[in-house]
Design a protein around this motif. Structure first.
Motif, PDB file in Angstrom:
ATOM      1  N   GLU A  85       1.083  -1.707   1.259  1.00 54.79           N
ATOM      2  CA  GLU A  85      -0.192  -1.981   1.922  1.00 54.79           C
ATOM      3  C   GLU A  85      -0.480  -1.046   3.084  1.00 54.79           C
ATOM      4  O   GLU A  85      -1.628  -0.630   3.288  1.00 54.79           O
ATOM      5  N   HIS A 102      -0.362   4.042  -0.716  1.00 53.22           N
ATOM      6  CA  HIS A 102      -0.356   2.747  -1.398  1.00 53.22           C
ATOM      7  C   HIS A 102       0.586   2.724  -2.611  1.00 53.22           C
ATOM      8  O   HIS A 102       1.700   3.211  -2.555  1.00 53.22           O
ATOM      9  N   PRO A 153      -5.887  -6.399   2.071  1.00 52.49           N
ATOM     10  CA  PRO A 153      -5.716  -5.010   1.610  1.00 52.49           C
ATOM     11  C   PRO A 153      -5.132  -4.875   0.212  1.00 52.49           C
ATOM     12  O   PRO A 153      -5.530  -3.977  -0.542  1.00 52.49           O
ATOM     13  N   SER A 154      -4.189  -5.740  -0.141  1.00 49.81           N
ATOM     14  CA  SER A 154      -3.509  -5.571  -1.431  1.00 49.81           C
ATOM     15  C   SER A 154      -4.452  -5.696  -2.621  1.00 49.81           C
ATOM     16  O   SER A 154      -4.160  -5.175  -3.697  1.00 49.81           O
ATOM     17  N   SER A 178      -7.354  -4.361  -2.901  1.00 49.08           N
ATOM     18  CA  SER A 178      -7.984  -3.027  -3.061  1.00 49.08           C
ATOM     19  C   SER A 178      -9.380  -3.093  -3.678  1.00 49.08           C
ATOM     20  O   SER A 178      -9.645  -2.465  -4.706  1.00 49.08           O
ATOM     21  N   TRP A 205     -11.954  -1.671  -2.858  1.00 48.57           N
ATOM     22  CA  TRP A 205     -12.666  -0.389  -2.920  1.00 48.57           C
ATOM     23  C   TRP A 205     -12.588   0.218  -4.316  1.00 48.57           C
ATOM     24  O   TRP A 205     -13.479   0.997  -4.705  1.00 48.57           O
ATOM     25  N   ARG A 206     -11.557  -0.139  -5.084  1.00 47.00           N
ATOM     26  CA  ARG A 206     -11.459   0.394  -6.443  1.00 47.00           C
ATOM     27  C   ARG A 206     -12.565  -0.164  -7.333  1.00 47.00           C
ATOM     28  O   ARG A 206     -13.035   0.521  -8.251  1.00 47.00           O
ATOM     29  N   SER A 252      -5.465  -4.378  -8.109  1.00 49.21           N
ATOM     30  CA  SER A 252      -4.682  -4.456  -6.881  1.00 49.21           C
ATOM     31  C   SER A 252      -3.737  -3.272  -6.712  1.00 49.21           C
ATOM     32  O   SER A 252      -3.286  -2.661  -7.678  1.00 49.21           O
ATOM     33  N   ILE A 253      -3.410  -3.002  -5.425  1.00 51.51           N
ATOM     34  CA  ILE A 253      -2.348  -2.041  -5.139  1.00 51.51           C
ATOM     35  C   ILE A 253      -0.992  -2.741  -5.091  1.00 51.51           C
ATOM     36  O   ILE A 253       0.046  -2.120  -5.273  1.00 51.51           O
ATOM     37  N   GLU A 289      -7.605   8.021  -8.133  1.00 53.95           N
ATOM     38  CA  GLU A 289      -8.534   6.896  -8.275  1.00 53.95           C
ATOM     39  C   GLU A 289      -9.877   7.340  -8.833  1.00 53.95           C
ATOM     40  O   GLU A 289     -10.471   6.626  -9.653  1.00 53.95           O
TER      41      GLU A 289
END
Length: 589
Positions: A218, A223, A337-338, A340, A342-343, A460-461, A534
């Motif tokens: 995280e 990541h 955060p995990s 993610s 933004w993806r 998720s990351i 990504e």
């Protein structure tokens, strides 16, 4: 399935009293299965609670929680035998705590619950326990005095074990008894059991994540791309986590896990979590490990049911955005955060172009909040009237908090330029008019969010398993997951990775043209490399999605049938019969 029953199975967990998150979902799934209840004679969940916390009190006694109190000196309820009443009263007196004992419904079954409020615990008993932990396992509690979370669960350990023994009696050593510590929060009770009755219980640590791995994923801009490539290469050389990433002992979660030396077994929620456990240290790589996956809910619905739910979702989107989208995408998650998120935007940027070329449109409804309890209903109604929540948000009035601010800013930028799609952030816990405002259809239910979705995101990351990512599988939705989601191991086991319902985004594999990276280079993978991967993957994932979205009734029916079949092969019944019970049986073989 084991032929011999367990006499007693104790679950040590912070979700003993009510469901909060992932572990609560796991307990609901496991403890409600007939196979579990046929093989375990007695189940007790043990945890802590705040006696005077109004929200906890509301959750505990909510009708849907199915809790019945049997002992509470605070409420003058003593529906127990005289001997148990005396023993629990003695625990309260000796440790200066409140004890709550009762039962709670899990499906068609009731299981016992022990909760202890250690707010005013006897400090000498706490000091003695911390000294034992330092002497036996090297955990120096002085280093973690800054953490109220650490202090709370340490306070609860000794009185929780005393209350457990008051309920089950002192002769546990003559029974086939197991104590499962769910994640680090369950460990203090297990350590207390090991101190006072080392032969009474087989001790198991159930890893729903590996905290050191989560932190490393995280909080570094590389990541998952950086961490998993580094871990895999390091393991080739026989290196452990701290050899590569340095000491993690500043984290009490890591220190407590490393102190679980000598436990009888370790359960991992996924193949990836098992790899992370083995990576912790040479000692961990030699410990007995068992895979106990999460299950996927899989209730059958008809294509008509799906269309009705989708109609309600489209009507809601039309009220907010003034257009009825062709497709409804969803992401139901915690905003941390995990996950993610933004993806999702990167894939949506690619999809927007593809949808526009086909004359189609989409909305992504993101139900996610950084506030565990969500927002107050009266606040949501006021924000809705004042400035059009949830289409619009503010960060100066309790609406947007924490990570919600950055995500909403990114959404605003996307919505300004997108031509065929929009994203809406519903930063709330719950779904329906009462929780989400008057612009939602009167008949809307949470089931509509699952049943009516065409696509569920979950890239998720860090995701030890990922129940939420696959929940809409049985309802004919596409499920878009990253390749570090633990559920992929279960999907592979049932030959589901190539199913049209599952879209896997690979954010870990490095492009071949980048050449071979040595361990030092992998350790220094940064955001620049991850961003490039990504962007490449977003284009690939968008193409897969656009090709698999169903345009005919036959295609919709096929996705529904294949998704239901997959979810049934990954059900909680399968998890209990093929994972949990065989792993428990091995403890006595």
């Amino acid at each position: 399935m084991p032929s011999t029953k367990l006499d007693l199975l104790v679950h040590s967990t912070h979700e003993a009293g009510w469901k909060v998150g992932g572990i609560g979902a796991v307990l609901d799934g496991l403890l409600s299965q007939p196979a579990y209840n046929q093989s375990v004679k007695r189940t007790i969940l043990v945890g802590s609670f705040h006696q005077h916390d109004a929200l906890e009190h509301e959750r505990l006694y909510a009708p849907r929680n199915g809790f019945k109190v049997r002992f509470s000196s605070f409420d003058h309820v003593f529906d127990v035998s005289a001997s148990v009443r005396r023993a629990l009263a003695q625990v309260e007196l000796s440790y200066h705590v409140h004890v709550l004992y009762g039962t709670r419904k899990f499906g068609a079954y009731e299981h016992e619950i022990i909760l202890v409020d250690p707010s005013a615990v006897d400090l000498q008993s706490l000091a003695n326990f911390k000294y034992y932990l330092w002497q036996q396992s090297g955990v120096n509690s002085f280093n973690y005095e800054w953490s109220s979370e650490y202090d709370w669960y340490m306070r609860a350990a000794e009185p929780c074990f005393a209350a457990l023994q008051a309920v089950v009696g002192a002769r546990a050593a003559k029974r086939r008894a197991v104590l499962i510590a769910h994640d680090w929060l369950g460990l203090p009770l297990a350590f207390s059991a090991r101190q006072h009755q080392p032969a009474a219980y087989r001790l198991v640590y159930y890893a729903h994540e590996v905290s050191a791995a989560r932190g490393l994923v995280e909080w570094h801009p590389g990541h998952d791309t950086r961490f998993y490539n580094t871990m895999n290469r390091a393991r080739e050389f026989g290196l452990a986590l701290e050899d590569v990433f340095g000491s993690q002992r500043d984290s009490f979660k890591h220190a407590l896990l490393m102190a679980a030396d000598g436990f009888d077994s370790f359960f991992a929620v996924s193949d990836l979590t098992m790899d992370e456990l083995r990576f912790l240290s040479p000692a961990f790589s030699q410990r007995p490990l068992a895979l106990v996956y999460n299950g996927i809910p899989g209730s059958a619905i008809t294509t008509r049911d799906k269309q009705m739910s989708k109609t309600r979702l489209r009507a809601y989107a039309n009220t907010l955005l003034e257009f009825k989208p062709t497709w409804v995408f969803t992401h139901v998650t915690r905003l941390i955060p995990s996950k993610s998120l933004w993806r999702d935007l990167r894939v949506m940027e690619q999809l927007d172009r593809l949808l526009r070329a086909r004359g189609e449109s989409a909305v992504l409804l993101t139900l996610a909040t950084s506030s565990p309890a969500g927002k107050r209903s009266e606040d949501v109604l006021r924000w809705e009237a004042e400035y059009g929540w949830p289409l619009h948000h503010r960060a100066d009035n309790g609406d947007l908090v924490s990570f919600e601010v950055d995500y909403y800013n990114a959404i605003e930028q996307f919505n300004r330029t997108a031509r065929a799609s929009k994203i809406v952030l519903i930063n709330q816990f719950g779904w329906g008019r009462e929780r989400c405002g008057m612009r939602m259809p009167k008949t809307m239910e949470f089931a509509d969010l699952r049943h009516g979705s065409d696509l569920e995101f979950g890239q998720s990351i860090y995701e030890p398993f990922g129940i939420g990512q696959l929940e809409p599988l049985a309802t004919g939705a596409l499920c878009c997951v990253s390749n570090v989601c633990g559920c992929l191991g279960f999907l592979k086991q049932v030959n589901g990775l190539n199913a049209p319902n599952v879209v896997v985004a690979d954010y870990v594999t490095l492009p071949a043209e980048w050449g071979t990276f040595d361990l030092h280079s992998l350790l220094n993978l940064a955001q620049r490399q991850r961003d490039e991967i990504e962007m490449r993957q977003a284009a690939i994932v968008a193409q897969k999605i656009i090709k698999r979205l169903p345009h005919t009734s036959a295609a919709r029916k096929s996705l529904l049938e294949q998704g239901l079949t997959l979810s049934q092969q990954m059900s909680w019944q399968v998890v209990v019969e093929q994972g949990l019970l065989p792993a428990l049986q091995k403890l006595f073989d």
